[in-house]
Design an enzyme around this catalytic site. Sequence first.
Site, PDB file in Angstrom:
ATOM      1  N   ASP A 212       0.842  -1.191   0.000  1.00 51.48           N
ATOM      2  CA  ASP A 212       0.000   0.000   0.000  1.00 51.48           C
ATOM      3  C   ASP A 212       0.884   1.250   0.000  1.00 51.48           C
ATOM      4  OD1 ASP A 212      -2.729   1.263   0.565  1.00 51.48           O
ATOM      5  OD2 ASP A 212      -1.539   2.044   2.225  1.00 51.48           O
ATOM      6  N   GLU A 238       1.876  -0.302  -5.093  1.00 55.50           N
ATOM      7  CA  GLU A 238       0.892   0.697  -5.528  1.00 55.50           C
ATOM      8  C   GLU A 238       1.642   2.005  -5.780  1.00 55.50           C
ATOM      9  OE1 GLU A 238      -2.987   3.254  -4.079  1.00 55.50           O
ATOM     10  OE2 GLU A 238      -1.373   2.742  -2.707  1.00 55.50           O
TER      11      GLU A 238
HETATM   12  C1  ARE Z   1      -8.923   8.687   6.124  1.00 57.18           C
HETATM   13  C2  ARE Z   1      -9.846   9.866   5.841  1.00 57.18           C
HETATM   14  C3  ARE Z   1      -9.021  11.139   5.591  1.00 57.18           C
HETATM   15  C4  ARE Z   1      -8.088  11.395   6.789  1.00 57.18           C
HETATM   16  C5  ARE Z   1      -7.230  10.171   7.035  1.00 57.18           C
HETATM   17  C6  ARE Z   1      -6.340  10.290   8.260  1.00 57.18           C
HETATM   18  O1  ARE Z   1     -10.648   9.570   4.685  1.00 57.18           O
HETATM   19  O2  ARE Z   1      -9.908  12.226   5.435  1.00 57.18           O
HETATM   20  O3  ARE Z   1      -7.239  12.489   6.480  1.00 57.18           O
HETATM   21  O4  ARE Z   1      -8.081   9.021   7.218  1.00 57.18           O
HETATM   22  O5  ARE Z   1      -7.095  10.436   9.419  1.00 57.18           O
HETATM   23  C7  ARE Z   1      -7.669   4.968   2.574  1.00 57.18           C
HETATM   24  C8  ARE Z   1      -8.765   5.970   2.209  1.00 57.18           C
HETATM   25  C9  ARE Z   1      -8.536   7.315   2.870  1.00 57.18           C
HETATM   26  C10 ARE Z   1      -8.318   7.134   4.375  1.00 57.18           C
HETATM   27  C11 ARE Z   1      -7.090   6.246   4.542  1.00 57.18           C
HETATM   28  C12 ARE Z   1      -6.709   6.000   5.988  1.00 57.18           C
HETATM   29  O6  ARE Z   1      -8.772   6.133   0.796  1.00 57.18           O
HETATM   30  O7  ARE Z   1      -9.699   8.106   2.659  1.00 57.18           O
HETATM   31  O8  ARE Z   1      -8.094   8.405   4.980  1.00 57.18           O
HETATM   32  O9  ARE Z   1      -7.397   4.953   3.968  1.00 57.18           O
HETATM   33  O10 ARE Z   1      -7.755   5.441   6.686  1.00 57.18           O
HETATM   34  C13 ARE Z   1      -2.719   8.667  -3.022  1.00 57.18           C
HETATM   35  C14 ARE Z   1      -1.675   7.634  -2.637  1.00 57.18           C
HETATM   36  C15 ARE Z   1      -2.221   6.209  -2.661  1.00 57.18           C
HETATM   37  C16 ARE Z   1      -3.508   6.098  -1.844  1.00 57.18           C
HETATM   38  C17 ARE Z   1      -4.493   7.142  -2.379  1.00 57.18           C
HETATM   39  C18 ARE Z   1      -5.787   7.145  -1.558  1.00 57.18           C
HETATM   40  O11 ARE Z   1      -0.553   7.741  -3.500  1.00 57.18           O
HETATM   41  O12 ARE Z   1      -1.255   5.364  -2.081  1.00 57.18           O
HETATM   42  O13 ARE Z   1      -3.910   8.468  -2.289  1.00 57.18           O
HETATM   43  N1  ARE Z   1      -4.051   4.736  -1.893  1.00 57.18           N
HETATM   44  C19 ARE Z   1      -3.803   3.779  -0.797  1.00 57.18           C
HETATM   45  C20 ARE Z   1      -5.018   2.894  -0.531  1.00 57.18           C
HETATM   46  C21 ARE Z   1      -6.111   3.720   0.091  1.00 57.18           C
HETATM   47  C22 ARE Z   1      -5.665   4.182   1.476  1.00 57.18           C
HETATM   48  C23 ARE Z   1      -4.243   4.568   1.531  1.00 57.18           C
HETATM   49  C24 ARE Z   1      -3.377   4.387   0.474  1.00 57.18           C
HETATM   50  C25 ARE Z   1      -3.707   4.954   2.840  1.00 57.18           C
HETATM   51  O14 ARE Z   1      -5.400   2.243  -1.698  1.00 57.18           O
HETATM   52  O15 ARE Z   1      -7.323   3.024   0.176  1.00 57.18           O
HETATM   53  O16 ARE Z   1      -6.469   5.304   1.878  1.00 57.18           O
HETATM   54  O17 ARE Z   1      -3.286   3.757   3.467  1.00 57.18           O
HETATM   55  C26 ARE Z   1      -3.126  11.278  -7.608  1.00 57.18           C
HETATM   56  C27 ARE Z   1      -1.765  11.011  -6.961  1.00 57.18           C
HETATM   57  C28 ARE Z   1      -1.820   9.735  -6.131  1.00 57.18           C
HETATM   58  C29 ARE Z   1      -2.959   9.808  -5.134  1.00 57.18           C
HETATM   59  C30 ARE Z   1      -4.262  10.020  -5.873  1.00 57.18           C
HETATM   60  C31 ARE Z   1      -5.419  10.158  -4.881  1.00 57.18           C
HETATM   61  O18 ARE Z   1      -3.381  10.318  -8.627  1.00 57.18           O
HETATM   62  O19 ARE Z   1      -0.767  10.859  -7.956  1.00 57.18           O
HETATM   63  O20 ARE Z   1      -0.606   9.568  -5.428  1.00 57.18           O
HETATM   64  O21 ARE Z   1      -3.021   8.559  -4.398  1.00 57.18           O
HETATM   65  O22 ARE Z   1      -4.190  11.205  -6.655  1.00 57.18           O
HETATM   66  O23 ARE Z   1      -6.582   9.914  -5.533  1.00 57.18           O
END
Ligand code: ARE
Length: 476
Positions: A212, A238
């Site tokens: 992740d 990812e």
């Molecule tokens: C939650 C709340 C937030 C709060 C946070 C901390 O929603 O409001 O700030 O908690 O309290 C998942 C959810 C998030 C959640 C998080 C933790 O999606 O909403 O936050 O869990 O509970 C970037 C990253 C990529 C990431 C995406 C979401 O690069 O790695 O953002 N994806 C992974 C998972 C997610 C997960 C996380 C990471 C965190 O698949 O499910 O989040 O572990 C462009 C950029 C990308 C960016 C993308 C966002 O394309 O190039 O880098 O991705 O936009 O759409």
Amino acid sequence: MTKPFQRLLAALTASSLAILGLTSCGPSLPSATPITTEMVGLQMHTWSFDSIATECPTLNEIGYDWVLVSPPQESIPDSAWWAHYQPVSYKIDSSLGTRGQFENMVSVCKENKVQIMVDVVLNHMTGLQNGAGFAGTEFTKYEYPGLYVGEDFNACPTGVSQIEDYSNVEEIQQCELLGLADLNTGKANVRDQLVKFLRDLRSMGASGFRVDAAKHIKASELKQIVDQLPSDTTFISEVIGDTPPQSEYYAFGHVFSFDWINMVRNIFSSSGLLGGSADQNYFDMLSPSDKTVTLVSNHDTERNGGALTYRFAKNFNLATVFTLAAPYGKPMLYSSYAFSDYDAGPIAGPDGYQPVAQCVSNPSPEHGPYEDGDWICQHRWPAVKGMIAFRKAVGDSKFSDIWQEGDAYGFGRGKLGFVAFNTGDADVTASIKTSLPAGTYTDRIGGGTVTVGADGVMKVTIASWNAVAIDVKSKN
Ligand code: ARE
Ligand code: CA
């Protein structure tokens, strides 16, 4: 000491370590089978361990080779699905199930020839100031008992509180993603904890990992973690976008293709866009096939408008058929539940653990309307089942016999198979030249009979927003 004697001593030490099952990294781990392009994976987003164990015999029957499990470690106690992405400790205990249930899942699935890949959160811990985790572990944002203290976290060098500039690699890797406490993986003691966690999962029989938020960890630091796992461990990183470059992560494994998600969303969103884009020239511009996991959607893109979803069932279905038909990448399909609220996780029982998932009756693209929380079970859709068999039948054979007529488009896989799509509003009846042997075949999509003449020409009617696929193993 004489040279021969030294060699003898070294050999003896190595063999006695081998007898004890020890290497420099600790006890030896169960072996795993690295993924190939002919294998098919399935992300079972927030399916509990018991639910996956229950489904594994069916997965085996359909032909799935591996499953991706949501992050299994103790996390913040919140009913939102994303709570699993905020680790509190590396105990295996969450609404998805206990350590015992995890172990049971791995062994039931292994008996059914399905390997378990685990979604692991290595970049960060939680975003909460303090609290107690699902299993009762008390923490503050920068202190996790027995694991990490304040100095084990990165201090953002650019002075912002969380990542703002997604073109600045330093900020991406050393600042907080969404305000989540960012682990300093430059420190050996931090990497040691992460390696311990991964080795523990491997010792229970897991075969590999989705890393992740991998782009938020320096590839060189991630590599130091990967190097401490056996070489048969699968890693899929990812890494969204080009900063940092995806290629930095090829050195130790795969990346997910977000380009693929975009491509299939584009070509299956409106009529007649398949021709010209879905061919080898296009694939050659993508990341290397053997380093790439292709997918139609994951749990993020299902929610952010970036991908086709179960709500556009016919489109999602054809995009999945295409992903399985194409001579590119290592496909991972997606199975999920219906939701209207972005945050809503699957419904848990009074003890906090999820009950065993039940698929809706007769899962198919025609099913609906769904109620929130219904398990859609896209992995059981008839065309998906048929195309998994197609993929195994055509192996690594190349594109051939590309055909296009109006909004319909098709391609062969050499002498072993042929698939044709119709993304137009009207049915298409056509005679298509294939390289297949003459005979009658069963259509992998709709189950009807398709005839190929002595000249290799097949006569078919492809219904609007549907497909036809035949292969040497579906020959009657
Ligand atoms: C939650 C709340 C937030 C709060 C946070 C901390 O929603 O409001 O700030 O908690 O309290 C998942 C959810 C998030 C959640 C998080 C933790 O999606 O909403 O936050 O869990 O509970 C970037 C990253 C990529 C990431 C995406 C979401 O690069 O790695 O953002 N994806 C992974 C998972 C997610 C997960 C996380 C990471 C965190 O698949 O499910 O989040 O572990 C462009 C950029 C990308 C960016 C993308 C966002 O394309 O190039 O880098 O991705 O936009 O759409
Ligand atoms: Ca980081």
